[in-house]
Motif scaffolding. Structure first.
Motif, short mmCIF file in Angstrom:
data_model
loop_
_atom_site.label_atom_id
_atom_site.label_comp_id
_atom_site.label_asym_id
_atom_site.label_seq_id
_atom_site.Cartn_x
_atom_site.Cartn_y
_atom_site.Cartn_z
N ALA A 169 -0.56 105.02 16.96
CA ALA A 169 0.36 105.04 15.77
C ALA A 169 1.61 105.73 16.00
CB ALA A 169 -0.75 105.51 14.47
N GLY A 170 1.59 106.80 16.57
CA GLY A 170 2.51 107.47 17.00
C GLY A 170 3.54 106.71 17.79
N GLY A 171 3.10 106.20 18.48
CA GLY A 171 3.91 105.44 19.47
C GLY A 171 4.85 104.28 18.83
N ALA A 172 4.18 103.85 17.77
CA ALA A 172 4.61 102.62 17.04
C ALA A 172 5.48 103.47 15.87
CB ALA A 172 3.51 101.83 16.62
N GLY A 173 5.58 104.37 15.85
CA GLY A 173 6.51 105.01 14.62
C GLY A 173 5.83 105.05 13.22
N LEU A 174 4.23 105.07 13.15
CA LEU A 174 3.80 105.00 12.03
C LEU A 174 3.17 106.27 11.49
CD1 LEU A 174 1.44 101.93 12.77
CD2 LEU A 174 3.41 101.74 11.48
N LEU A 175 3.57 107.32 12.30
CA LEU A 175 3.09 108.77 11.66
C LEU A 175 4.18 109.32 10.98
CD1 LEU A 175 0.67 110.02 14.63
CD2 LEU A 175 0.28 108.79 12.60
N GLY A 176 3.91 110.06 9.99
CA GLY A 176 5.08 110.99 9.43
C GLY A 176 4.42 111.98 8.36
N PRO A 177 5.14 112.84 7.71
CA PRO A 177 4.31 113.98 7.09
C PRO A 177 3.55 113.41 5.99
CG PRO A 177 6.87 114.32 7.22
CD PRO A 177 6.58 113.03 7.76
N ALA A 178 3.62 112.59 5.54
CA ALA A 178 2.79 112.01 4.36
C ALA A 178 1.51 111.06 4.93
CB ALA A 178 3.80 111.16 3.47
N PRO A 193 -30.40 105.32 15.43
CA PRO A 193 -29.86 106.21 16.42
C PRO A 193 -28.39 106.43 16.58
CG PRO A 193 -31.36 104.58 17.41
CD PRO A 193 -31.14 104.16 15.96
N ALA A 194 -28.46 108.05 16.79
CA ALA A 194 -26.78 108.25 16.81
C ALA A 194 -26.02 107.41 17.71
CB ALA A 194 -26.53 109.62 17.21
N ARG A 195 -26.36 106.87 18.69
CA ARG A 195 -25.53 106.07 19.63
C ARG A 195 -25.13 104.54 19.20
NH1 ARG A 195 -30.98 105.69 21.52
NH2 ARG A 195 -31.65 103.56 21.71
N GLU A 196 -25.84 104.07 18.07
CA GLU A 196 -25.47 102.81 17.28
C GLU A 196 -24.64 103.17 16.05
OE1 GLU A 196 -26.41 99.97 18.57
OE2 GLU A 196 -27.62 100.93 20.23
N LEU A 197 -24.36 104.31 15.69
CA LEU A 197 -23.81 104.36 14.41
C LEU A 197 -22.02 103.85 14.74
CD1 LEU A 197 -24.41 108.14 13.41
CD2 LEU A 197 -25.38 106.02 12.39
N ARG A 198 -21.73 103.06 13.58
CA ARG A 198 -20.44 102.66 13.56
C ARG A 198 -19.38 103.32 12.56
NH1 ARG A 198 -21.51 97.34 10.95
NH2 ARG A 198 -22.92 98.66 9.69
N SER A 199 -18.34 103.36 12.86
CA SER A 199 -17.35 104.14 12.22
C SER A 199 -15.96 103.66 12.59
CB SER A 199 -17.32 105.69 12.08
OG SER A 199 -17.29 106.23 13.62
N PHE A 200 -14.91 104.16 11.90
CA PHE A 200 -13.47 103.76 12.25
C PHE A 200 -12.50 104.68 11.81
CE2 PHE A 200 -9.97 100.92 10.58
CZ PHE A 200 -9.69 100.37 11.84
N ALA A 201 -12.06 105.21 12.71
CA ALA A 201 -10.84 106.31 12.90
C ALA A 201 -9.67 105.66 12.43
CB ALA A 201 -10.83 107.18 14.22
N ALA A 202 -8.92 105.88 11.36
CA ALA A 202 -7.64 105.19 11.19
C ALA A 202 -6.65 106.02 10.33
CB ALA A 202 -8.24 104.34 10.01
N VAL A 203 -5.34 105.61 10.10
CA VAL A 203 -4.50 106.17 9.35
C VAL A 203 -3.87 105.04 8.37
CG1 VAL A 203 -3.43 107.57 10.93
CG2 VAL A 203 -2.48 105.36 10.69
N ALA A 204 -3.67 105.33 7.11
CA ALA A 204 -3.38 104.49 5.87
C ALA A 204 -2.00 104.04 6.21
CB ALA A 204 -3.38 105.24 4.71
N LEU A 205 -1.95 102.79 6.07
CA LEU A 205 -0.23 102.33 6.20
C LEU A 205 0.30 102.32 5.10
CD1 LEU A 205 -1.40 98.86 8.12
CD2 LEU A 205 -0.29 100.71 9.12
N PRO A 206 1.68 102.66 5.04
CA PRO A 206 2.57 102.84 3.92
C PRO A 206 2.76 101.47 3.13
CG PRO A 206 3.88 102.59 6.05
CD PRO A 206 2.44 102.78 6.52
N ASP A 207 2.93 101.56 1.84
CA ASP A 207 3.04 100.27 1.02
C ASP A 207 4.18 99.67 1.62
OD1 ASP A 207 1.19 101.38 -0.62
OD2 ASP A 207 2.58 102.44 -2.05
N GLY A 208 3.94 98.04 1.42
CA GLY A 208 4.99 97.34 1.80
C GLY A 208 4.94 97.25 3.42
N PHE A 209 4.01 97.74 4.37
CA PHE A 209 4.17 97.73 5.78
C PHE A 209 3.85 96.44 6.38
CE2 PHE A 209 2.28 97.70 9.89
CZ PHE A 209 3.25 98.22 10.73
N GLY A 210 4.92 95.61 6.76
CA GLY A 210 4.85 94.45 7.34
C GLY A 210 4.38 93.25 6.51
N ALA A 211 4.76 92.19 6.66
CA ALA A 211 4.33 90.97 6.02
C ALA A 211 3.11 90.32 6.74
CB ALA A 211 5.53 90.05 5.74
N GLY A 212 2.94 90.65 7.86
CA GLY A 212 1.72 89.89 8.57
C GLY A 212 0.66 90.43 8.95
#
Length: 293
Positions: A169-178, A193-212
């Motif tokens: 995200a930082g390399g694409a310019g998606l990180l900022g103070p907010a 089992p712990a090895r099967e647990l599913r999760s997702f590590a994310a940042v929220a995209l700003p409003d209006g980010f991209g149309a596609g």
């Protein structure tokens, strides 16, 4: 000026190093080998790593090992000297000093903290025992568009996947103070089992980010959308290794008395301050349980 494509390429290469460090904490982490993984000259690699991540390789390794040690103190019966050796310290005394500097209290005291999932519980603050009530609010949260990376395995190990998300995200310019840091958790850690647990590590995209949508995300990141809905939100203050205590209190103490019922959306955590810059005792996490409308 660094071109965006160059920034993204650097981020991807550093992400490979972070992933390797997280997976090989018990192995020798030779700088020349890490430089090879990143396809950088060994002469320049350490400086590039520091400017891309904000810390040295040694600091990353130390932080990851101490985080693992905290999880072992909470969830396992390993003796402290063995945990100290796994964390890379030659003596229990050296480990105790490093752990206390990072977490605010020595490892034995951290292990002894009350973790009873009652509605009112005790926690240790210095030499004082503090009584705390679980404060829960119900809030409507709008649709969230998230860019991140899936994680499979113990939830306590999702930190390394967040590091990769930040790199891309930082390399694409998606990180900022907010920028909002959000984790989605799809499974009950007590029922599989712990090895099967599913999760997702994310940042929220700003409003209006991209149309596609996904077409506008850099390679390496996935788009996921969390639909709007009601949430029960409790604030967790303290190390991430203790987040399960707040979740247990929410499910066992608050939910049965609330008249509410959870729905099938994944549970969510929002990390409200930077773990690299914030003392562990002051970390704030919004623990978000989805509710039926």
């Amino acid at each position: 000026m660094q071109r965006p494509s160059t920034g993204l390429d650097y981020a991807q290469r550093i992400a490979r190093v972070v992933d390797h460090i997280a997976r090989h904490l018990d192995a020798p982490l030779d700088v020349a080998r890490l430089a090879e993984i990143a396809c950088f000259s060994p002469f320049h690699f350490h400086r590039i790593y520091r400017t891309q991540t904000g810390e040295t390789i040694a600091q990353t390794v130390r932080r990851y090992r101490l985080h693992r040690a905290a999880a072992e103190l909470v969830g396992e019966a390993l003796p402290v000297p063995r945990i100290a050796r796994r964390a890379g310290y030659a003596s229990t005394e050296a480990f105790t000093r490093a752990f206390a500097a990072h977490y605010g209290i020595p490892p034995a005291a951290f292990r002894a903290l009350p973790r009873d999932p009652a509605l009112c519980y005790q926690r240790q603050q210095g030499d004082e025992t503090v009584m705390e009530n679980l404060q829960v609010r119900i809030e409507d949260i709008g649709t969230l568009r998230l860019a991140g990376i899936p994680h499979k395995g113990p939830y306590i190990e999702i930190g390394s996947t967040f590091e990769k998300t930040f790199a891309f995200a930082g390399g694409a310019g998606l990180l900022g103070p907010a920028t909002r840091m959000i984790g989605l958790y799809y499974d009950d850690p007590n029922s599989m089992p712990a090895r099967e647990l599913r999760s997702f590590a994310a940042v929220a995209l700003p409003d209006g980010f991209g149309a596609g949508f996904a077409g506008d995300l850099p390679a390496g990141l996935e788009l996921r959308e969390m639909p709007a809905g009601r949430y029960a939100i409790a604030m967790h203050k303290g190390p991430y290794a203790d987040l399960h205590v707040t979740w247990d209190r929410l499910f066992s103490a608050w939910l049965p008395r609330s008249g509410e019922e959870p729905d099938d959306r994944p549970t969510m955590e929002e990390y409200l301050n930077n773990p690299r810059e914030t003392p562990q005792a002051d970390l704030l996490t919004a623990v978000c349980l989805p509710l039926k409308g």
